[in-house]
Design an enzyme around this catalytic site. Sequence first.
Site, mmCIF file in Angstrom:
data_model
loop_
_atom_site.group_PDB
_atom_site.id
_atom_site.type_symbol
_atom_site.label_atom_id
_atom_site.label_comp_id
_atom_site.label_asym_id
_atom_site.label_seq_id
_atom_site.Cartn_x
_atom_site.Cartn_y
_atom_site.Cartn_z
ATOM 1 N N ASP A 1 -32.464 -27.175 31.491
ATOM 2 C CA ASP A 1 -32.670 -27.846 32.777
ATOM 3 C C ASP A 1 -31.329 -28.250 33.404
ATOM 4 O O ASP A 1 -30.356 -28.508 32.697
ATOM 5 C CB ASP A 1 -33.535 -29.103 32.543
ATOM 6 C CG ASP A 1 -34.154 -29.617 33.833
ATOM 7 O OD1 ASP A 1 -34.022 -28.944 34.877
ATOM 8 O OD2 ASP A 1 -34.760 -30.698 33.797
ATOM 9 N N HIS B 1 -28.121 -20.900 38.302
ATOM 10 C CA HIS B 1 -28.947 -20.060 37.424
ATOM 11 C C HIS B 1 -28.105 -18.963 36.764
ATOM 12 O O HIS B 1 -28.268 -18.661 35.585
ATOM 13 C CB HIS B 1 -30.108 -19.439 38.210
ATOM 14 C CG HIS B 1 -31.103 -20.452 38.712
ATOM 15 N ND1 HIS B 1 -31.576 -21.477 37.922
ATOM 16 C CD2 HIS B 1 -31.707 -20.605 39.920
ATOM 17 C CE1 HIS B 1 -32.440 -22.213 38.625
ATOM 18 N NE2 HIS B 1 -32.522 -21.708 39.842
ATOM 19 N N LEU C 1 -31.840 -13.301 13.941
ATOM 20 C CA LEU C 1 -32.375 -14.376 14.798
ATOM 21 C C LEU C 1 -33.555 -13.857 15.639
ATOM 22 O O LEU C 1 -33.498 -12.742 16.153
ATOM 23 C CB LEU C 1 -31.251 -14.831 15.739
ATOM 24 C CG LEU C 1 -31.622 -15.838 16.820
ATOM 25 C CD1 LEU C 1 -31.809 -17.226 16.219
ATOM 26 C CD2 LEU C 1 -30.541 -15.892 17.903
HETATM 27 C C1 FPP Z 1 -33.913 -25.352 35.327
HETATM 28 O O1 FPP Z 1 -32.937 -25.678 36.248
HETATM 29 C C2 FPP Z 1 -33.861 -23.967 34.946
HETATM 30 C C3 FPP Z 1 -34.797 -23.016 35.295
HETATM 31 C C4 FPP Z 1 -35.966 -23.259 36.150
HETATM 32 C C5 FPP Z 1 -34.705 -21.662 34.857
HETATM 33 C C6 FPP Z 1 -33.853 -21.407 33.654
HETATM 34 C C7 FPP Z 1 -33.269 -20.107 33.848
HETATM 35 C C8 FPP Z 1 -32.078 -19.678 33.419
HETATM 36 C C9 FPP Z 1 -31.170 -20.444 32.549
HETATM 37 C C10 FPP Z 1 -31.605 -18.380 33.837
HETATM 38 C C11 FPP Z 1 -32.603 -17.326 33.651
HETATM 39 C C12 FPP Z 1 -32.668 -16.822 32.271
HETATM 40 C C13 FPP Z 1 -33.481 -15.816 31.990
HETATM 41 C C14 FPP Z 1 -33.559 -15.192 30.648
HETATM 42 C C15 FPP Z 1 -34.349 -15.337 33.079
HETATM 43 P P1 FPP Z 1 -33.429 -26.301 37.621
HETATM 44 O O2 FPP Z 1 -33.379 -25.236 38.656
HETATM 45 O O3 FPP Z 1 -34.763 -26.940 37.455
HETATM 46 O O4 FPP Z 1 -32.332 -27.370 37.851
HETATM 47 P P2 FPP Z 1 -32.492 -28.742 38.650
HETATM 48 O O5 FPP Z 1 -33.549 -29.533 37.931
HETATM 49 O O6 FPP Z 1 -31.144 -29.335 38.523
HETATM 50 O O7 FPP Z 1 -32.855 -28.385 40.043
#
Ligand code: FPP
Length: 251
Positions: free
Chosen positions: A25, A42, A136
Amino acid sequence: MSEAELPRGVTAAFKVPRHVAIIMDGNGRWAAARGLPRGEGHRRGVEALRRTVRAAGEIGIQFITIFSFSAENWSRPAAEVSELMGLLRRFIRNDLAELHKSNVRVRIIGERSDLNPEIGRLLVEAEELTRNNDGLTLVVAFNYGSRQEITRGVQRIAEQVAMGRITPSEINMEVVGHFLDAPDVPDPDLIIRTSGEQRLSNFLLWQAAYSELVFISTYWPDFDRATLEAAIREYQQRERRFGGLVAKTGS
Ligand code: FPP
């Protein structure tokens, strides 16, 4: 395990959790803090994921589950959803060969039926190619929600009952666990959530029954081996009693 058998830099006191699950997150906040578009957060998140998978293998973790796209993430703006789909596509296309070479087995949990067919095929390809790897295991939770997973399982159990293969009184915790998306993957010992939020957000609710939860303030794009090790050290301080009286730390 004797000291000599442990991965480099790891002492015997460093008892490694078998399964670590991560709620990645804070990508958006990481980007906002730098005046960058959310997509950049991202993209840097994918780099953090690469680092983390490498570190997990080196540390000797056997299973790592990542929450990469939740069933609720569809409610984000279409452009961001499409960006996240593109990142998954690229992650599989660019990193699958490397993961396979590193003996990583890829598993996917989540609802497949409503995914774009091309993404569905890539997920199957990742699982098929790495099926016989015994290093893994990387469990990618994609289009995943825990209540949805449990509901799908309950529907399948009801079908078994309707077909007369099982009676209602035979339904126990093992049976329910068996009808989840990855029944052979052990429950997570440790669940880490980055970015300071302290909730599970519909992630592995059944499997988290006895998991230790570690919440860290680091935003996901800044996550690295040192952060992972710090979370593991916190896990090792906890007493895992599984409802009983015997204290078992980090085992
Ligand atoms: C949360 O950050 C993260 C996500 C919703 C997606 C996680 C995705 C990745 C790390 C990249 C994609 C990886 C793959 C394998 C597809 P947020 O956008 O909720 O952050 P915020 O809460 O600060 O807005």
